[in-house]
Design an enzyme around this catalytic site. Structure first.
Site, short mmCIF file in Angstrom:
data_model
loop_
_atom_site.label_atom_id
_atom_site.label_comp_id
_atom_site.label_asym_id
_atom_site.label_seq_id
_atom_site.Cartn_x
_atom_site.Cartn_y
_atom_site.Cartn_z
N LEU A 215 0.84 -1.20 0.05
CA LEU A 215 -0.03 0.17 -0.11
C LEU A 215 0.81 1.32 0.00
O LEU A 215 1.79 1.31 0.83
CB LEU A 215 -0.77 0.00 1.55
N HIS A 216 0.71 2.31 -0.87
CA HIS A 216 1.30 3.33 -0.81
C HIS A 216 0.75 4.67 -1.38
O HIS A 216 1.04 5.73 -1.45
CB HIS A 216 2.68 3.32 -1.57
#
Ligand code: UD1
Length: 387
Positions: A215-216
């Site tokens: 996740l970013h």
């Protein structure tokens, strides 16, 4: 012919690696000498957008990418700060010696910053992965794609959808080259070299019985409450399975303050390419908000749950193993239940994702040189010899 190859952030490195190899192979085969008009000389320019060893240096080593000829050291900052630093520093490079073609890949800040700088200096632009669109203007990547494509001369595309998008925007067929996917060149070229990451034995992971999560995106990670809800729902939805979560530096900054902990949630630092792909290949499924990973899981036949509302890579859904499950934490558990029930689609591999995209790109560049569409405007001069 001098080509600048631009790379700045992690997802760029796997896209440029096969292009450099294909250029070197073409030079060997053509027998052209360095300095001759048709020798494909290249300058590898690292913008320094990603600079940590595990976001950058490790990829160069594992993928056999040569040392960059220069590093613009743009470092962290706001979008505008990064863009400004990259533009100013690349302009200096071009003022020192102008290239004939600026080759940019993907959709990161470096892609847009270097293409604008080069175009204003009269250098032609080639965009590898041109033409893809999410139609989501909240993503900096969409702005980067559209800005880059609006000034690109040669589009090297990954899909028929991209070709169609470009035609709809008025790009002529002569500028569009459907070559396939260089990220998949790298994947297929490295499948025999994968390395088991340490976390596998440490956590006693067995094949097909763990999840990989990344996740970013700002939409998922910049708001603390939302990130916490997402991660907690994923952990619950995964039932007894472990989730291996290599944490991106952007996400780390926020996670550190949240203290989310669960025995099945295993945090690691960002992994090297060969370790990450190993982990994905033997996983049960991937949960991500990345674009590139949806392409890799499609080719490997691994189910992929994408925490986004849209994608610029629709073929990973229509043909591949990917599904958009949105960014609402409540939509995570139903999607995981569907996966657990064994009813996930199996998918097929999109056209030309066959490991030969980079060779096609270099073939087209040679043809463009031959037909005069791409002209070396600055003959190579060895300044030391002239003195
Ligand atoms: C960038 C790309 C995104 C890509 C992602 C993959 C843009 C607009 N976004 O997002 O398309 O999917 O890379 O990683 O170009 N940081 C470090 N060490 C590093 C690199 C970054 O600590 O080596 C920190 C930065 O200081 C910053 C944050 O991580 O605070 C985000 O980095 P940034 O390059 O701004 O964008 P990404 O979110 O990584």
């Amino acid at each position: 012919m001098l080509i600048d190859i631009i790379a700045g952030a992690r997802p760029n490195f796997m896209k440029i690696a096969p292009i450099i190899k294909a250029i070197e192979k073409a030079n060997k085969e053509s027998g052209e000498a360095k300095g001759s008009e048709h020798f494909l000389e290249y300058r590898l320019i690292h913008t320094g957008q990603h600079y940590d060893r595990n976001m950058s240096g490790a990829f160069f080593e594992q993928l056999g990418i040569p040392e960059p000829h220069m590093n613009l050291e743009s470092g962290s900052g706001t979008q505008a700060e990064q863009t400004g630093r990259i533009m100013t520093r690349y302009e200096e490079v071009l003022m020192d010696r102008k290239s004939d073609l600026c080759m940019v890949v993907g959709d990161v800040t470096s892609t847009m910053a270097c293409s604008i700088t080069a175009k204003k200096m009269g250098v032609k632009i080639a965009h590898v992965e041109g033409g893809i669109r999410s139609r989501d203007w909240t993503m900096p990547e969409e702005i980067n794609r559209v800005a880059t494509d609006s000034i690109t001369d040669f589009f090297f595309t990954t899909s028929e959808v991209a070709n169609k998008n470009l035609r709809n925007e008025g790009v002529s067929d002569e500028q569009i080259f459907f070559v396939g996917n260089t990220m998949i060149d790298t994947l297929l070229g490295n499948l025999e070299r994968l390395e088991k990451p340490g976390v596998v034995d440490e956590q006693n992971l067995s094949e097909g019985s763990y999840f990989v999560m990344t996740l970013h995106r700002p939409a998922n990670v910049d708001e603390e409450r939302k990130l916490k809800d997402l991660v907690e729902n994923i952990v619950e939805g995964a039932e007894d399975e472990k989730i291996i979560f290599p944490v991106h530096p952007r996400t780390r900054k926020i996670l550190d303050g949240l203290g989310i902990s669960h025995p099945n949630l295993i945090y690691t630092d960002p992994l090297g390419y060969l370790q990450f792909i190993w982990l994905v290949k033997y996983s049960r499924a991937v949960i991500t908000d990345s674009g590139g990973i949806t392409e890799e899981t499609t080719v490997m036949g691994i189910p992929c749950l994408t925490l986004r509302d849209n994608t610029e890579r629709p073929e990973t859904i229509t043909q591949g193993t990917n599904e958009l499950i949105g960014t609402n934490p409540d939509s995570v558990k139903p999607a995981l239940q569907k996966l657990m029930s064994g009813s996930w689609k199996s998918g097929s591999i999109p056209e030309k994702w066959d490991g030969k995209a980079a060779e096609r790109i270099v073939g087209h560049i040679q043809a463009l040189m031959q037909n005069g569409s791409l002209k070396p405007h600055q003959p190579f001069v060895d300044e030391e010899l002239m003195m």
